[in-house]
Design a protein around this motif. Structure first.
Motif, short mmCIF file in Angstrom:
data_model
loop_
_atom_site.label_atom_id
_atom_site.label_comp_id
_atom_site.label_asym_id
_atom_site.label_seq_id
_atom_site.Cartn_x
_atom_site.Cartn_y
_atom_site.Cartn_z
N TRP A 242 0.82 -1.21 0.00
CA TRP A 242 0.00 0.00 0.00
C TRP A 242 0.86 1.26 0.00
O TRP A 242 0.49 2.26 -0.65
N ASN A 243 2.00 1.24 0.69
CA ASN A 243 2.89 2.40 0.66
C ASN A 243 3.39 2.68 -0.75
O ASN A 243 3.40 3.83 -1.19
N ALA A 244 3.81 1.64 -1.45
CA ALA A 244 4.30 1.84 -2.82
C ALA A 244 3.19 2.36 -3.72
O ALA A 244 3.43 3.24 -4.56
N MET A 245 1.98 1.86 -3.54
CA MET A 245 0.86 2.34 -4.34
C MET A 245 0.59 3.82 -4.05
O MET A 245 0.36 4.63 -4.96
N GLY A 246 0.63 4.18 -2.76
CA GLY A 246 0.41 5.58 -2.41
C GLY A 246 1.48 6.49 -2.96
O GLY A 246 1.18 7.57 -3.50
N VAL A 247 2.75 6.09 -2.85
CA VAL A 247 3.84 6.91 -3.37
C VAL A 247 3.74 7.01 -4.89
O VAL A 247 3.98 8.09 -5.47
N ALA A 248 3.38 5.94 -5.57
CA ALA A 248 3.20 5.99 -7.02
C ALA A 248 2.12 7.00 -7.39
O ALA A 248 2.28 7.77 -8.37
N ASN A 249 1.04 7.05 -6.63
CA ASN A 249 -0.01 8.04 -6.90
C ASN A 249 0.51 9.46 -6.73
O ASN A 249 0.19 10.36 -7.52
N VAL A 250 1.31 9.67 -5.69
CA VAL A 250 1.89 10.99 -5.45
C VAL A 250 2.82 11.39 -6.61
O VAL A 250 2.79 12.53 -7.08
N LEU A 267 11.30 6.87 9.89
CA LEU A 267 12.59 7.17 10.50
C LEU A 267 13.10 6.02 11.35
O LEU A 267 14.31 5.77 11.40
N ASN A 268 12.21 5.32 12.00
CA ASN A 268 12.61 4.23 12.88
C ASN A 268 12.80 2.90 12.15
O ASN A 268 13.40 1.97 12.70
N ASN A 269 12.29 2.80 10.92
CA ASN A 269 12.34 1.53 10.17
C ASN A 269 12.65 1.78 8.69
O ASN A 269 11.94 1.31 7.81
N PRO A 270 13.73 2.52 8.39
CA PRO A 270 13.95 2.92 7.00
C PRO A 270 14.10 1.76 6.03
O PRO A 270 13.59 1.81 4.90
N GLU A 271 14.78 0.70 6.44
CA GLU A 271 14.99 -0.42 5.51
C GLU A 271 13.69 -1.15 5.22
O GLU A 271 13.46 -1.60 4.09
N ARG A 272 12.82 -1.28 6.20
CA ARG A 272 11.57 -2.03 6.00
C ARG A 272 10.46 -1.16 5.43
O ARG A 272 9.43 -1.68 5.03
N VAL A 273 10.65 0.15 5.43
CA VAL A 273 9.65 1.05 4.85
C VAL A 273 10.09 1.57 3.49
O VAL A 273 9.36 1.45 2.50
N LEU A 274 11.30 2.12 3.39
CA LEU A 274 11.73 2.76 2.14
C LEU A 274 12.22 1.77 1.10
O LEU A 274 11.92 1.93 -0.10
N ASP A 275 12.98 0.75 1.51
CA ASP A 275 13.53 -0.18 0.53
C ASP A 275 12.44 -0.85 -0.31
O ASP A 275 12.56 -0.93 -1.54
N PRO A 276 11.35 -1.36 0.28
CA PRO A 276 10.31 -1.96 -0.54
C PRO A 276 9.63 -0.97 -1.49
O PRO A 276 9.24 -1.33 -2.60
N ILE A 277 9.49 0.29 -1.05
CA ILE A 277 8.92 1.30 -1.94
C ILE A 277 9.80 1.47 -3.16
O ILE A 277 9.32 1.45 -4.31
N ARG A 278 11.10 1.61 -2.94
CA ARG A 278 12.04 1.78 -4.06
C ARG A 278 11.97 0.58 -5.00
O ARG A 278 12.01 0.74 -6.23
N GLU A 279 11.90 -0.62 -4.44
CA GLU A 279 11.90 -1.83 -5.27
C GLU A 279 10.65 -1.94 -6.13
O GLU A 279 10.70 -2.45 -7.26
N LEU A 281 8.51 0.63 -7.18
CA LEU A 281 8.07 1.78 -7.97
C LEU A 281 8.27 1.59 -9.46
O LEU A 281 7.44 2.05 -10.27
N ALA A 282 9.36 0.96 -9.87
CA ALA A 282 9.63 0.82 -11.31
C ALA A 282 8.49 0.10 -12.02
O ALA A 282 8.20 0.38 -13.20
N ASP A 283 7.80 -0.80 -11.33
CA ASP A 283 6.69 -1.54 -11.93
C ASP A 283 5.35 -0.82 -11.79
O ASP A 283 4.35 -1.28 -12.34
N MET A 284 5.34 0.30 -11.09
CA MET A 284 4.08 1.00 -10.83
C MET A 284 4.00 2.38 -11.48
O MET A 284 2.91 2.90 -11.67
N VAL A 285 5.17 2.97 -11.79
CA VAL A 285 5.20 4.37 -12.21
C VAL A 285 5.40 4.48 -13.71
O VAL A 285 6.32 3.89 -14.28
N PHE A 286 4.56 5.28 -14.34
CA PHE A 286 4.58 5.48 -15.80
C PHE A 286 5.59 6.55 -16.21
O PHE A 286 6.15 6.50 -17.30
#
Length: 326
Positions: A242-250, A267-279, A281-286
């Motif tokens: 859901w985070n990746a979907m939300g960021v793709a919408n933004v 801030l407290n969980n950067p690897e478990r929050v940001l890394d999956p978003i980065r991974e 996005l390439a399949d979600m963003v036009f």
């Protein structure tokens, strides 16, 4: 000349006093009251402003201007928070501009959504941040401050950037704190991750070490169990989706070059929050996939943005300050 910045969040309220170069001279922090009404929250804001002034060794009347970054939604015309989604229903209206103006004896009090203050802080305190960027907070709630072509988007009522209330799930599996179904914040904010975990567990009651039934069960428990508890890993995987979907919408809405992420969950969980978003996005963003990074200002991004607003007459324009930081 002295200036005040205030960060009013759903969990904590903080104030700083700074000079004309944005150097912080004093600060104060306390928990945000959960009631019994909005006046209690107002009093907490005034309390931390007084505390920050005392820490800086000045009288509140010496302050030239103040900036406030606050949870929303806002009513800018009245200078209040009206019906905050992440505080109890008894906290209906939080007066801010009038009481702070009276305490400081100045009409220069600038109120912003907290994420708008965040993007002001990002751009004011770092010369390397571009004119097209988003500051995204994943904390008690989710929201974004947006700059397009160097212009910070606020909206006529100050509520631009409430991206946490974008619908990401049309099936409405989860109800957001605002009362509507399927919102991004209803799945991924710190306040709502425990409820989402409970609903997932009710659908598939697998064995888990998570204290699902404990009233004190929190997002911290989920992230602390990651890597050791299969169900906790499942919850985090779903949150990442859901985070990746939300960021793709933004990204599709604003085409930023940078998405700078803050808030306690990130801030407290950067690897478990940001890394999956980065991974993902390439399949979600036009369009162009921007850099997604953790804010360099940590948990001070909003209060430093509010201070920058006070220094610049509410604009965040670095050119209005003789010796800006960075």
């Amino acid at each position: 000349m002295y200036y005040v910045g205030v960060d009013l969040g759903a969990t904590n309220v903080r104030a700083v006093v700074g000079d004309e170069t944005a150097a912080i001279l004093g600060s104060d922090t306390r928990g945000t009251p959960r009631g019994p009404n909005g006046i209690a929250v107002t009093e907490a804001v005034l309390g931390v402003v007084r505390g920050a002034c005392a820490a800086a060794g000045i009288d509140p009347a010496e302050v030239a201007a103040a900036g406030i970054g606050s949870i929303g939604p806002l009513d800018l015309a009245a200078g209040v928070v009206q019906g905050p989604a992440n505080l109890p229903d008894t906290v209906e209206r939080i007066p801010l501009v009038g009481p702070v103006s009276q305490l400081l004896d100045t009409d220069e009090v600038h109120l912003h959504n907290d994420t708008i203050a965040g993007v002001i802080g990002e751009r004011f305190h770092s010369e390397r941040n571009p004119d097209d960027m988003v500051y995204l907070t994943i904390s008690s709630g989710i929201g974004a401050g947006v700059a397009v072509d160097g212009n910070v988007l606020s909206g006529w009522d100050g509520n631009a950037g409430e991206v946490g209330h974008m619908t990401v799930d049309p099936h409405g599996f989860m109800t957001c704190g605002c009362g509507h179904d399927g919102h991004w914040e209803g799945y991924c904010s710190g306040n709502n991750i425990p409820s989402y975990a409970r609903e997932l567990h009710a659908e598939d009651p697998v064995e888990t070490s998570l204290p699902i039934e404990d009233p004190e069960f929190s997002a911290v428990d989920v992230f602390e169990a990651a890597g050791e508890d299969v169900f906790a890993d499942h919850v985090i995987d779903q949150v990442a989706h859901w985070n990746a979907m939300g960021v793709a919408n933004v990204i599709h809405a604003y085409a930023p070059l940078v998405v700078s992420v803050g808030g306690a969950v990130a801030l407290n969980n950067p690897e478990r929050v940001l890394d999956p978003i980065r991974e993902k996005l390439a399949d979600m963003v036009f369009i162009n996939v921007p850099e997604v990074r953790l804010t360099e200002l940590g948990d001070e991004v909003v209060v430093k943005g509010a201070l920058a607003s006070a220094l610049t007459g509410g604009t965040g324009d670095r050119s209005r300050v003789e010796s800006p930081p960075g």
